[in-house]
Design a protein around this motif. Structure first.
Motif, PDB file in Angstrom:
ATOM      1  N   LEU A  24       0.826  -1.191   0.000  1.00 16.50           N
ATOM      2  CA  LEU A  24       0.000   0.000   0.000  1.00 16.50           C
ATOM      3  C   LEU A  24       0.865   1.248   0.000  1.00 16.50           C
ATOM      4  O   LEU A  24       1.748   1.410   0.835  1.00 16.50           O
ATOM      5  CB  LEU A  24      -0.927   0.010   1.230  1.00 16.50           C
ATOM      6  N   PHE A 176       6.225   0.401  -9.031  1.00 15.36           N
ATOM      7  CA  PHE A 176       4.890   1.007  -9.070  1.00 15.36           C
ATOM      8  C   PHE A 176       4.343   0.990 -10.494  1.00 15.36           C
ATOM      9  O   PHE A 176       5.098   1.109 -11.464  1.00 15.36           O
ATOM     10  CB  PHE A 176       4.940   2.468  -8.597  1.00 15.36           C
ATOM     11  N   ASP A 177       3.025   0.870 -10.600  1.00 12.18           N
ATOM     12  CA  ASP A 177       2.316   1.034 -11.867  1.00 12.18           C
ATOM     13  C   ASP A 177       1.917   2.504 -11.974  1.00 12.18           C
ATOM     14  O   ASP A 177       1.188   3.023 -11.118  1.00 12.18           O
ATOM     15  CB  ASP A 177       1.076   0.132 -11.895  1.00 12.18           C
ATOM     16  N   ASN A 183      -2.604   8.451  -9.705  1.00 11.85           N
ATOM     17  CA  ASN A 183      -2.858   7.415  -8.711  1.00 11.85           C
ATOM     18  C   ASN A 183      -1.906   6.237  -8.899  1.00 11.85           C
ATOM     19  O   ASN A 183      -2.315   5.143  -9.265  1.00 11.85           O
ATOM     20  CB  ASN A 183      -4.322   6.955  -8.806  1.00 11.85           C
ATOM     21  N   LYS A 185       0.239   2.961  -8.301  1.00 11.44           N
ATOM     22  CA  LYS A 185      -0.079   1.790  -7.489  1.00 11.44           C
ATOM     23  C   LYS A 185       1.167   0.954  -7.268  1.00 11.44           C
ATOM     24  O   LYS A 185       1.889   0.620  -8.215  1.00 11.44           O
ATOM     25  CB  LYS A 185      -1.158   0.953  -8.179  1.00 11.44           C
ATOM     26  N   TYR A 186       1.431   0.629  -6.020  1.00 12.79           N
ATOM     27  CA  TYR A 186       2.580  -0.183  -5.637  1.00 12.79           C
ATOM     28  C   TYR A 186       2.264  -1.640  -5.969  1.00 12.79           C
ATOM     29  O   TYR A 186       1.304  -2.209  -5.460  1.00 12.79           O
ATOM     30  CB  TYR A 186       2.817   0.029  -4.137  1.00 12.79           C
ATOM     31  N   VAL A 187       3.087  -2.250  -6.853  1.00 13.41           N
ATOM     32  CA  VAL A 187       2.735  -3.566  -7.374  1.00 13.41           C
ATOM     33  C   VAL A 187       3.751  -4.662  -7.075  1.00 13.41           C
ATOM     34  O   VAL A 187       3.436  -5.853  -7.206  1.00 13.41           O
ATOM     35  CB  VAL A 187       2.498  -3.514  -8.904  1.00 13.41           C
TER      36      VAL A 187
END
Length: 496
Positions: A24, A176-177, A183, A185-187
């Motif tokens: 997160l 991250f994406d 926004n 997103k940690y992937v």
């Protein structure tokens, strides 16, 4: 106050894989907690100077030899277009990357994304809280990569500091994406030995290889054991970044590398690499590895192979970063004398220590050699309260010339010409005066890069700066446009 020209006095030369629950990230609307500094490119605590040093700095300001506290000065060929101060991320600003109309700025507390479609007025698109120094950043397609080189309680963006002596501690690479810039997103995350001080991308169509540089192992660090004589190579599938994993740890120093002191006084012992720059169009890489400089082949990106290795045990203390020229027949190596925490641009240190080293690449294939030609160091005097050090820079793409812009912490931003390897010269600059006259404080540009007609600088303390360079020698570069720039992955500017 802004001054456009430098007085005669100022121009005197110096003397001699992870669970989803842990991934997160936080988009910020308020200030985050501070991150833990790490050895290497770190801020030092405020250090008071002597009364004599304070008086000397004050006198230098009064005489016009150096700018006043926080005063901006620059050469007449540079215009300061914009400054965006720090906002929610209060840590040290670090490296920069670019993609289209966006700039990505690292910070010890996370990273920030700017819309630079109007360079005169950059707009913040997102701020992501994810503490873990240095948070050096790079981008490729829809992926953003972030280095963590401070010991954390876990791999999440809500981790806390934890001693490296504890086995459960985590350091390494985060992915991250960024398909939605507002926004991220940690992937994915990949733990690497000794963390990730910096990293370098070798992009391919289906995968991105990441070379992870780290150093300073200790017997008491379970995840950072000596010898640490190579780099971690991570393979990241573009369509499945959650499958990212270390695929190799090539040994670069089978003999252990530079032994450092006492054999070579004042030189860092080689226990890994600080930074690597790749030139994919030529299948080449240059490594700045503490006490050693490397030239190696990346024809097989999973298995880099050393071509040549050099040392400078007279004037170099810490091989910090490397930059190829466009023809790949020169490399500029920087020396981070003082570890990014000391005043090194003064008469006491002189013009050769803490400088750039310019090396020609001679020969062909596996017989190529790095041959030293000269040193370059800014000759603008700095106060003993100013942390000034050779740091991150990039090529300014002009055919037939070798031009570079470079950050020097409180020495500011320097534009210089090394077309003649033996006679480099500064042709432009931007800097602020000392943060104070009574203490040594870390500040100034961490990175200064040329991208699509402008110079972008991430000042450790003052924020994000945009500069415009107007000079007949550099103006042709304005016609060169890139879709993406990670400076440690140098593009072929003229054959794309």
């Amino acid at each position: 106050m802004i001054s456009l020209h430098t007085s005669a006095a100022r121009r005197r030369r110096l003397g001699v894989a992870v669970a989803a629950a842990g991934l997160l990230a936080t988009l910020l609307t308020a200030g985050p907690a501070a991150a833990m500094p790490d050895p290497g490119d770190t801020a030092t605590a405020r250090t008071d100077v002597s009364a004599a040093q304070e008086a000397e700095a004050t006198a230098a300001i009064s005489s016009g030899e150096i700018p006043g506290v926080d005063e901006i000065v620059h050469s007449s060929n540079i215009t300061h277009l914009a400054n965006v101060p720090k906002d929610a991320l209060k840590g040290l600003n670090t490296d920069l990357a670019f993609q289209g109309k966006y700039a990505f700025a690292g910070n010890y507390d996370g990273f920030r994304i700017y819309d630079i479609s109007n360079p005169k007025s950059p707009k913040t698109v997102a701020q992501v809280l994810c503490p873990g120094s240095q948070n050096d950043v790079s981008v490729s397609g829809n992926l953003l990569f972030l280095s963590t080189d401070s010991s954390r309680s876990d791999n999440s963006c809500t981790s806390t500091t934890q001693p490296a002596t504890e086995k459960s501690s985590w350091e390494g690479m985060k992915v991250f994406d960024i398909s939605d810039k507002r926004n991220p997103k940690y992937v994915a995350a990949v733990e690497t030995a000794c963390g990730s001080h910096t990293h370098t991308l070798v992009p391919e169509r289906k995968n991105v290889y990441v070379y992870v540089s780290s150093y300073s192992p200790r017997d008491t660090f379970p995840d950072c054991q000596p010898p640490h004589d190579g780099i971690s190579v991570i393979k990241v599938p573009r369509n499945a970044p959650e499958k990212a994993a270390v695929v190799n740890f090539p040994v670069l120093f089978p003999d252990g590398g530079n032994p450092g002191a006492p054999t070579n006084p004042g030189v860092s012992k080689t226990t890994g690499c600080h930074d690597i720059t790749v030139l994919p169009s030529k299948d080449l890489a240059a490594g700045a590895c503490m006490g050693d400089g490397l030239l190696f082949s990346i024809k097989d990106p999973e298995n880099p192979r050393i071509i040549d290795r050099v040392q400078d045990n007279v004037n170099f203390a810490f091989w910090h970063s490397a930059t190829f020229n466009q023809k790949a027949d020169k490399v500029v190596f920087t020396d981070e004398l003082g570890g990014g925490g000391a005043a090194t641009c003064n008469e006491e240190i002189g013009p050769k220590r803490g400088a750039d080293g310019i090396y020609d690449i001679v020969g062909r294939g596996d017989h190529r050699k790095l041959v030293f030609r000269s040193y370059f160091k800014i000759d603008r005097p700095q106060a003993d309260t100013e942390v000034c050090v050779a740091h991150n820079g990039s090529i300014i793409p002009v055919k037939g010339r070798d031009l570079m812009v470079q950050a020097w912490y409180q020495g500011g931003v320097s534009v210089w010409d090394f077309t003649d390897s033996s006679k480099p010269k500064e042709i432009g600059y931007f800097e602020r005066g000392p943060v104070s006259t009574d203490a040594v404080t870390t500040a100034g540009p961490w990175s200064a890069y040329y991208y699509n007609g402008y110079i972008y600088s991430n000042d450790i303390a003052k924020g994000f700066d945009v500069l415009k360079l107007d000079d007949r020698r550099t103006d042709p570069a304005k016609r060169v446009r890139l879709d993406e720039l990670n400076v440690q992955t140098q593009p072929d500017y003229f054959d794309r």
